[in-house]
Scaffold this active site. Structure first.
Site, PDB file in Angstrom:
ATOM      1  N   ASN A   1      -7.744 -18.675  -3.092  1.00  0.00           N
ATOM      2  CA  ASN A   1      -8.245 -19.922  -2.511  1.00  0.00           C
ATOM      3  C   ASN A   1      -7.165 -20.590  -1.674  1.00  0.00           C
ATOM      4  O   ASN A   1      -5.976 -20.543  -1.998  1.00  0.00           O
ATOM      5  CB  ASN A   1      -8.826 -20.876  -3.569  1.00  0.00           C
ATOM      6  CG  ASN A   1      -7.879 -21.229  -4.691  1.00  0.00           C
ATOM      7  OD1 ASN A   1      -7.034 -20.430  -5.085  1.00  0.00           O
ATOM      8  ND2 ASN A   1      -8.012 -22.435  -5.222  1.00  0.00           N
TER       9      ASN A   1
ATOM     10  N   GLU B   1      -6.519 -24.192   0.102  1.00  0.00           N
ATOM     11  CA  GLU B   1      -7.000 -25.581   0.208  1.00  0.00           C
ATOM     12  C   GLU B   1      -6.438 -26.263   1.456  1.00  0.00           C
ATOM     13  O   GLU B   1      -5.652 -25.680   2.202  1.00  0.00           O
ATOM     14  CB  GLU B   1      -6.634 -26.335  -1.073  1.00  0.00           C
ATOM     15  CG  GLU B   1      -7.328 -25.722  -2.286  1.00  0.00           C
ATOM     16  CD  GLU B   1      -7.133 -26.512  -3.574  1.00  0.00           C
ATOM     17  OE1 GLU B   1      -6.246 -27.388  -3.632  1.00  0.00           O
ATOM     18  OE2 GLU B   1      -7.880 -26.211  -4.528  1.00  0.00           O
TER      19      GLU B   1
ATOM     20  N   CYS C   1     -12.736 -20.844  -0.905  1.00  0.00           N
ATOM     21  CA  CYS C   1     -12.573 -20.153  -2.190  1.00  0.00           C
ATOM     22  C   CYS C   1     -12.006 -18.744  -1.994  1.00  0.00           C
ATOM     23  O   CYS C   1     -12.192 -18.119  -0.950  1.00  0.00           O
ATOM     24  CB  CYS C   1     -13.919 -19.998  -2.892  1.00  0.00           C
ATOM     25  SG  CYS C   1     -14.672 -21.534  -3.407  1.00  0.00           S
TER      26      CYS C   1
ATOM     27  N   GLU D   1     -13.040 -15.957  -3.212  1.00  0.00           N
ATOM     28  CA  GLU D   1     -14.055 -14.910  -3.020  1.00  0.00           C
ATOM     29  C   GLU D   1     -14.426 -14.769  -1.542  1.00  0.00           C
ATOM     30  O   GLU D   1     -14.611 -13.671  -1.033  1.00  0.00           O
ATOM     31  CB  GLU D   1     -15.324 -15.230  -3.826  1.00  0.00           C
ATOM     32  CG  GLU D   1     -15.135 -15.194  -5.328  1.00  0.00           C
ATOM     33  CD  GLU D   1     -14.680 -16.528  -5.922  1.00  0.00           C
ATOM     34  OE1 GLU D   1     -14.039 -17.328  -5.222  1.00  0.00           O
ATOM     35  OE2 GLU D   1     -14.972 -16.753  -7.121  1.00  0.00           O
TER      36      GLU D   1
ATOM     37  N   CYS E   1     -18.572 -19.876  -7.503  1.00  0.00           N
ATOM     38  CA  CYS E   1     -19.359 -21.083  -7.203  1.00  0.00           C
ATOM     39  C   CYS E   1     -20.625 -20.677  -6.440  1.00  0.00           C
ATOM     40  O   CYS E   1     -20.757 -19.540  -5.977  1.00  0.00           O
ATOM     41  CB  CYS E   1     -18.527 -22.072  -6.394  1.00  0.00           C
ATOM     42  SG  CYS E   1     -18.391 -21.648  -4.642  1.00  0.00           S
TER      43      CYS E   1
ATOM     44  N   CYS F   1     -20.146 -19.202  -2.918  1.00  0.00           N
ATOM     45  CA  CYS F   1     -19.602 -17.836  -2.965  1.00  0.00           C
ATOM     46  C   CYS F   1     -20.652 -16.842  -3.436  1.00  0.00           C
ATOM     47  O   CYS F   1     -20.689 -15.708  -2.973  1.00  0.00           O
ATOM     48  CB  CYS F   1     -18.365 -17.783  -3.855  1.00  0.00           C
ATOM     49  SG  CYS F   1     -16.953 -18.584  -3.074  1.00  0.00           S
TER      50      CYS F   1
HETATM   51  N1  THU Z   1     -12.480 -21.925  -6.357  1.00  0.00           N
HETATM   52  C1  THU Z   1     -12.452 -20.613  -5.983  1.00  0.00           C
HETATM   53  O1  THU Z   1     -11.581 -20.176  -5.214  1.00  0.00           O
HETATM   54  N2  THU Z   1     -13.418 -19.793  -6.475  1.00  0.00           N
HETATM   55  C2  THU Z   1     -14.377 -20.165  -7.350  1.00  0.00           C
HETATM   56  O2  THU Z   1     -15.218 -19.346  -7.716  1.00  0.00           O
HETATM   57  C3  THU Z   1     -14.421 -21.528  -7.859  1.00  0.00           C
HETATM   58  C4  THU Z   1     -13.473 -22.484  -7.237  1.00  0.00           C
HETATM   59  C5  THU Z   1     -11.437 -22.808  -5.855  1.00  0.00           C
HETATM   60  C6  THU Z   1     -11.890 -23.867  -4.902  1.00  0.00           C
HETATM   61  C7  THU Z   1     -10.795 -24.909  -5.062  1.00  0.00           C
HETATM   62  O3  THU Z   1      -9.709 -24.569  -4.241  1.00  0.00           O
HETATM   63  C8  THU Z   1     -10.373 -24.752  -6.520  1.00  0.00           C
HETATM   64  O4  THU Z   1     -10.836 -23.496  -6.939  1.00  0.00           O
HETATM   65  C9  THU Z   1     -10.934 -25.825  -7.447  1.00  0.00           C
HETATM   66  O5  THU Z   1     -12.295 -25.950  -7.298  1.00  0.00           O
END
Ligand code: THU
Length: 161
Positions: A62, A64, A73, A75, A112, A115
């Site tokens: 991920n 940000e 994310c 994925e 999520c 994704c």
């Molecule tokens: N996140 C992911 O990378 N994958 C997921 O399946 C769930 C959430 C990340 C998004 C954000 O940067 C952090 O986790 C918190 O939500």
């Protein structure tokens, strides 16, 4: 009126030591690639590693952003990498793990909603089911046989034909 029911099966392992060698190696890589995540806002570091049907592996973490919704994310980073590096190649398995400075990483997380939609599109366009291995840095491991199970009633490319 008819009632319909959606059920799916997934495998639960007590920990990584119960997995077959290849799966354990993939999960170990997903656990370690969480270190490449850029997550200074959530402190939630997600790592994903795919084993493609051509034998190659591709990672995603991920990423940000100070403008929060810009973050992406692990994925979807992985899917973009896979589609760009090895166009048209199916994904056999994706291992997904996470680490955190704030919560304990002792149970599986699952992708999520956004994704799931992206993973399903990849599965559909390559016509190959994507297996998911889900786990924290320790503890139980879930294995799901296809992304389709995680998104019932999905909106798919078929609706646009
Ligand atoms: N996140 C992911 O990378 N994958 C997921 O399946 C769930 C959430 C990340 C998004 C954000 O940067 C952090 O986790 C918190 O939500």
């Amino acid at each position: 009126m008819k009632e319909h029911k959606f059920e799916f099966q997934y495998d639960v392992y007590n920990d990584i030591s119960e997995l077959k060698k290849e799966d354990a190696e993939l999960l170990a890589k997903a656990r370690s690639v969480t270190k490449q995540a850029y997550a200074p806002y959530s402190n939630f570091f997600v790592g994903a590693i795919a084993k493609l049907n051509n034998g190659e592996t591709v990672a995603g973490t991920n990423q940000e952003n100070a403008s929060y919704p810009v973050g992406i994310c692990a994925e979807r980073v992985l899917l973009g990498n896979a589609a760009t590096l090895y166009p048209g190649t199916g994904i056999d398995t994706i291992a997904i793990s996470y680490d955190s400075k704030e919560v304990s990483s002792n149970h599986p997380i699952s992708p999520c909603g956004m994704c799931r939609q992206a993973l399903l599109e990849y599965e559909t366009r390559t016509e190959k089911p994507i297996r998911l291995i889900l786990a924290g840095q320790e503890g139980k491991v879930y294995i799901v046989k296809t992304v389709r199970f995680l998104l019932p009633f999905a909106f798919t490319p078929d609706e646009l034909k």
